[in-house]
Design an enzyme around this catalytic site. Structure first.
Site, PDB file in Angstrom:
ATOM      1  N   VAL A 149       0.823  -1.201   0.000  1.00  0.00           N
ATOM      2  CA  VAL A 149       0.000   0.000   0.000  1.00  0.00           C
ATOM      3  C   VAL A 149       0.857   1.251   0.000  1.00  0.00           C
ATOM      4  O   VAL A 149       1.760   1.395   0.818  1.00  0.00           O
ATOM      5  CB  VAL A 149      -0.916   0.031   1.250  1.00  0.00           C
ATOM      6  CG1 VAL A 149      -1.948   1.136   1.128  1.00  0.00           C
ATOM      7  CG2 VAL A 149      -1.573  -1.313   1.470  1.00  0.00           C
ATOM      8  N   CYS A 150       0.560   2.169  -0.922  1.00  0.00           N
ATOM      9  CA  CYS A 150       1.233   3.459  -0.881  1.00  0.00           C
ATOM     10  C   CYS A 150       0.770   4.206   0.376  1.00  0.00           C
ATOM     11  O   CYS A 150      -0.180   3.805   1.027  1.00  0.00           O
ATOM     12  CB  CYS A 150       0.885   4.267  -2.134  1.00  0.00           C
ATOM     13  SG  CYS A 150       1.833   5.790  -2.287  1.00  0.00           S
ATOM     14  N   PHE A 151       1.439   5.279   0.737  1.00  0.00           N
ATOM     15  CA  PHE A 151       1.127   6.065   1.946  1.00  0.00           C
ATOM     16  C   PHE A 151       1.436   5.273   3.221  1.00  0.00           C
ATOM     17  O   PHE A 151       0.998   5.625   4.288  1.00  0.00           O
ATOM     18  CB  PHE A 151      -0.355   6.495   2.000  1.00  0.00           C
ATOM     19  CG  PHE A 151      -0.717   7.502   0.945  1.00  0.00           C
ATOM     20  CD1 PHE A 151      -0.591   8.860   1.172  1.00  0.00           C
ATOM     21  CD2 PHE A 151      -1.181   7.077  -0.286  1.00  0.00           C
ATOM     22  CE1 PHE A 151      -0.925   9.776   0.189  1.00  0.00           C
ATOM     23  CE2 PHE A 151      -1.510   7.983  -1.274  1.00  0.00           C
ATOM     24  CZ  PHE A 151      -1.378   9.334  -1.029  1.00  0.00           C
TER      25      PHE A 151
END
Length: 278
Positions: A149-151
């Site tokens: 997952v990005c972020f």
């Protein structure tokens, strides 16, 4: 002193294949000297999960959930991890590696381009700043992110407000041109986001989701008053002009240019061979 003029394109909501094909076409045209440096704003119809160039769909992504929720799906030409594009403003910057404003290193060029985003947050009254991973553990996490997952992990010159990540960006360099694009979150549905990834078990999913909420935040979770997409567009357009010391002039894609973008879509971004490659 007169400021340099860059192109500004607002594509509004477009399909995932169009969005990626358009960024690629702009990079190619800029490398050929057909257009000048360009900043583009866009949205996604339908809401879309995009994955990074190096990610493996089979190992990381729950495609059944993507299909059940009628989301779009596309592989980006840039690195980084998966992003759910929904309630956000997406931007791209296309500029030559040789441009006098652009440092030679990826991280420093990322910082310079991200000055525009930083100023956009300030326009919205948010106290954003660059955080630099300092400990050896944080620097190690850059090389080995724990989730898809990005972020969800530090990156160089992270844009943060109150210690939490507020924008996620990725960069590629091809044909002597920098393409940086990224997501500026207006709102986020964490439950939906974490339904789209594969985890070894439910306990790990819940732990990752809990950790995520401490690391990432949307504009409307922080702003005193709700920020609309149009307000965000104006703020970040002003921000790029201020941060990069440029003037932005509207650029309308011609029928011929749109036809070229369509060809790239069909050949690449609508093609399972690209999106699901191993």
């Amino acid at each position: 002193m007169k400021k340099e003029v860059w192109n500004f394109i607002d594509s509004e909501n477009s399909s995932p294949s169009f969005n990626m094909a358009c960024d690629e076409a702009l990079l190619t045209w800029h490398s050929e000297g057909k257009i000048g440096p360009t900043i583009r704003f866009y949205g996604w119809n339908p809401p879309t999960l995009s994955i990074g160039y190096f990610q493996t769909v089979e190992k990381e992504i729950n495609m059944d959930a993507v299909r059940e929720q009628k989301l779009g799906f596309v592989r980006r030409p840039t690195g980084g991890r998966a992003v759910l594009h929904d309630k956000e403003l997406t931007y791209s910057v296309i500029v030559s590696e040789e441009h006098p404003k652009m440092p030679q290193t990826v991280t420093e060029a990322y910082r310079v381009i991200s000055e525009g985003i930083l100023e956009g947050f300030k326009e919205l009254g948010l106290d954003a700043y660059f955080a630099i991973p300092s400990t050896s553990r944080e620097q190690e996490e850059l090389k080995n992110p724990r989730s898809s997952v990005c972020f969800d992990a530090p990156s160089w010159y992270e844009l943060v407000v109150e210690g939490r990540k507020v924008a996620g960006s990725a960069q590629t360099r091809q044909k002597g041109v920098i393409l940086q694009h990224g997501s500026i979150l207006l709102d986020i549905d964490e439950e939906q986001l974490f339904s789209l990834f594969k985890f070894n078990n439910e306990r790990i999913r819940e732990r990752m989701k809990s950790a995520f909420s401490k690391k990432a935040v949307s504009i409307n979770s922080l702003a005193k008053e709700s920020v609309s997409l149009e307000q965000a567009k104006q703020a970040f357009k002003n921000g790029f002009e201020k941060g990069l010391e440029i003037d932005l002039e509207p650029y309308i894609l011609s029928e011929g240019e749109l036809k070229i973008i369509k060809n790239i879509e069909v050949e690449k971004y609508l093609n399972d061979a690209w999106n699901f490659r191993k």
